[in-house]
Design a protein around this motif. Structure first.
Motif, PDB file in Angstrom:
ATOM      1  N   ASN A 170       0.823  -1.205   0.000  1.00  0.00           N
ATOM      2  CA  ASN A 170       0.000   0.000   0.000  1.00  0.00           C
ATOM      3  C   ASN A 170       0.858   1.256   0.000  1.00  0.00           C
ATOM      4  O   ASN A 170       0.506   2.259  -0.625  1.00  0.00           O
ATOM      5  CB  ASN A 170      -0.937   0.016   1.210  1.00  0.00           C
ATOM      6  N   GLU A 171       1.981   1.207   0.719  1.00  0.00           N
ATOM      7  CA  GLU A 171       2.861   2.376   0.769  1.00  0.00           C
ATOM      8  C   GLU A 171       3.455   2.660  -0.609  1.00  0.00           C
ATOM      9  O   GLU A 171       3.529   3.815  -1.031  1.00  0.00           O
ATOM     10  CB  GLU A 171       3.980   2.158   1.786  1.00  0.00           C
ATOM     11  N   ILE A 172       3.863   1.620  -1.323  1.00  0.00           N
ATOM     12  CA  ILE A 172       4.408   1.799  -2.668  1.00  0.00           C
ATOM     13  C   ILE A 172       3.368   2.452  -3.577  1.00  0.00           C
ATOM     14  O   ILE A 172       3.670   3.383  -4.325  1.00  0.00           O
ATOM     15  CB  ILE A 172       4.876   0.445  -3.244  1.00  0.00           C
ATOM     16  N   VAL A 173       2.136   1.971  -3.486  1.00  0.00           N
ATOM     17  CA  VAL A 173       1.053   2.522  -4.308  1.00  0.00           C
ATOM     18  C   VAL A 173       0.794   3.976  -3.944  1.00  0.00           C
ATOM     19  O   VAL A 173       0.696   4.843  -4.820  1.00  0.00           O
ATOM     20  CB  VAL A 173      -0.235   1.686  -4.135  1.00  0.00           C
ATOM     21  N   ASP A 174       0.708   4.262  -2.655  1.00  0.00           N
ATOM     22  CA  ASP A 174       0.413   5.628  -2.212  1.00  0.00           C
ATOM     23  C   ASP A 174       1.511   6.606  -2.630  1.00  0.00           C
ATOM     24  O   ASP A 174       1.223   7.730  -3.072  1.00  0.00           O
ATOM     25  CB  ASP A 174       0.244   5.671  -0.691  1.00  0.00           C
ATOM     26  N   VAL A 175       2.755   6.186  -2.489  1.00  0.00           N
ATOM     27  CA  VAL A 175       3.870   7.062  -2.860  1.00  0.00           C
ATOM     28  C   VAL A 175       3.866   7.316  -4.363  1.00  0.00           C
ATOM     29  O   VAL A 175       4.051   8.453  -4.811  1.00  0.00           O
ATOM     30  CB  VAL A 175       5.213   6.458  -2.395  1.00  0.00           C
ATOM     31  N   TYR A 176       3.653   6.256  -5.141  1.00  0.00           N
ATOM     32  CA  TYR A 176       3.603   6.452  -6.597  1.00  0.00           C
ATOM     33  C   TYR A 176       2.476   7.414  -6.970  1.00  0.00           C
ATOM     34  O   TYR A 176       2.676   8.325  -7.783  1.00  0.00           O
ATOM     35  CB  TYR A 176       3.431   5.120  -7.340  1.00  0.00           C
ATOM     36  N   HIS A 177       1.286   7.221  -6.406  1.00  0.00           N
ATOM     37  CA  HIS A 177       0.157   8.102  -6.719  1.00  0.00           C
ATOM     38  C   HIS A 177       0.490   9.559  -6.396  1.00  0.00           C
ATOM     39  O   HIS A 177       0.221  10.460  -7.191  1.00  0.00           O
ATOM     40  CB  HIS A 177      -1.087   7.689  -5.918  1.00  0.00           C
ATOM     41  N   ARG A 178       1.070   9.777  -5.230  1.00  0.00           N
ATOM     42  CA  ARG A 178       1.402  11.152  -4.822  1.00  0.00           C
ATOM     43  C   ARG A 178       2.398  11.786  -5.776  1.00  0.00           C
ATOM     44  O   ARG A 178       2.239  12.931  -6.204  1.00  0.00           O
ATOM     45  CB  ARG A 178       1.957  11.135  -3.387  1.00  0.00           C
ATOM     46  N   ARG A 179       3.440  11.031  -6.107  1.00  0.00           N
ATOM     47  CA  ARG A 179       4.473  11.572  -6.998  1.00  0.00           C
ATOM     48  C   ARG A 179       3.944  11.762  -8.411  1.00  0.00           C
ATOM     49  O   ARG A 179       4.284  12.747  -9.083  1.00  0.00           O
ATOM     50  CB  ARG A 179       5.684  10.640  -6.988  1.00  0.00           C
ATOM     51  N   ALA A 180       3.131  10.823  -8.885  1.00  0.00           N
ATOM     52  CA  ALA A 180       2.555  10.958 -10.227  1.00  0.00           C
ATOM     53  C   ALA A 180       1.599  12.141 -10.294  1.00  0.00           C
ATOM     54  O   ALA A 180       1.549  12.857 -11.307  1.00  0.00           O
ATOM     55  CB  ALA A 180       1.844   9.665 -10.631  1.00  0.00           C
ATOM     56  N   ASP A 181       0.844  12.371  -9.228  1.00  0.00           N
ATOM     57  CA  ASP A 181      -0.041  13.545  -9.182  1.00  0.00           C
ATOM     58  C   ASP A 181       0.768  14.830  -9.326  1.00  0.00           C
ATOM     59  O   ASP A 181       0.389  15.744 -10.074  1.00  0.00           O
ATOM     60  CB  ASP A 181      -0.805  13.591  -7.855  1.00  0.00           C
ATOM     61  N   ALA A 182       1.875  14.915  -8.586  1.00  0.00           N
ATOM     62  CA  ALA A 182       2.702  16.122  -8.618  1.00  0.00           C
ATOM     63  C   ALA A 182       3.314  16.323 -10.001  1.00  0.00           C
ATOM     64  O   ALA A 182       3.349  17.452 -10.528  1.00  0.00           O
ATOM     65  CB  ALA A 182       3.797  16.034  -7.558  1.00  0.00           C
TER      66      ALA A 182
END
Length: 198
Positions: A2-14
């Motif tokens: 879940n952490e990998i997914v959340d971090v990717y989503h945050r960075r991709a959003d930015a």
């Protein structure tokens, strides 16, 4: 996971927000990466999303090219990687990478997810946007880079070591003893923190 997914989503959003903010006339502007324009920065990110899919036998879905529509190209590539991360079986599939044998999810985390903040800085500098990297991403990247053995860092600085035209790090750029953590990180990976648009 879940952490990998959340971090990717945050960075991709930015990163996506920076792509969306580029003005049409800015796509040919130079970036801090020698020989790369703003469009080339997005092209590299899209290409690296394809690299994440290749070890599991997938490819990018049909989409507009970066030349046609950089934002649409990134959104499509992002959706493909998000689909990989959303499938527990695929995400846990082990695959061979230049850095060793990783799960597909860890490969995403170690490579393209880690690249997004740094190339977001490139794109922001190229197009006059706020180039501040999330302090948490600076901290994580610094911990990762500073833990690398010297011989691997040297390999990262050698053009073509990981394939034709691939240069992971540029030559280190010296920064002052009072440099911010972001500037120290940028100098370490070969970026000039004081680079300015021509």
């Amino acid at each position: 996971m879940n952490e990998i997914v959340d971090v990717y989503h945050r960075r991709a959003d930015a990163f996506e927000a920076k792509v969306a903010a580029v003005k049409p006339e800015q796509w040919s502007d130079p970036s801090p990466c020698a020989q790369w324009t703003a469009r080339d920065v997005v092209g590299h990110i899209v290409d690296m999303h394809a690299v994440m899919l290749s070890p599991i036998g997938r490819a990018l879905s049909p989409a507009p090219s970066v030349k046609e529509d950089p934002l649409a190209a990134f959104r499509a590539a992002r959706a493909d990687v998000e689909a990989l991360l959303a499938d527990p079986v695929v995400a846990a599939t082990e695959c061979d990478t230049p850095a060793g044998r990783f799960t597909a999810a860890r490969h995403v985390h170690e490579v393209i997810s880690a690249d997004l903040p740094l190339h977001g800085w490139d794109l922001a500098k190229a197009t006059g946007q706020d180039a501040t990297i999330d302090p948490e991403d600076v901290r994580l990247s610094w911990e990762s880079v500073s833990a690398l053995p010297p011989e691997l860092i040297e390999q990262f600085r050698t053009p073509g070591a990981f394939g034709p035209g691939v240069e992971v790090f540029g030559p280190e750029v010296p920064v002052g003893s009072d440099a911010t953590p972001q500037d120290r990180l940028l100098g370490m990976i070969g970026r000039d923190p004081n680079w300015q648009r021509p």
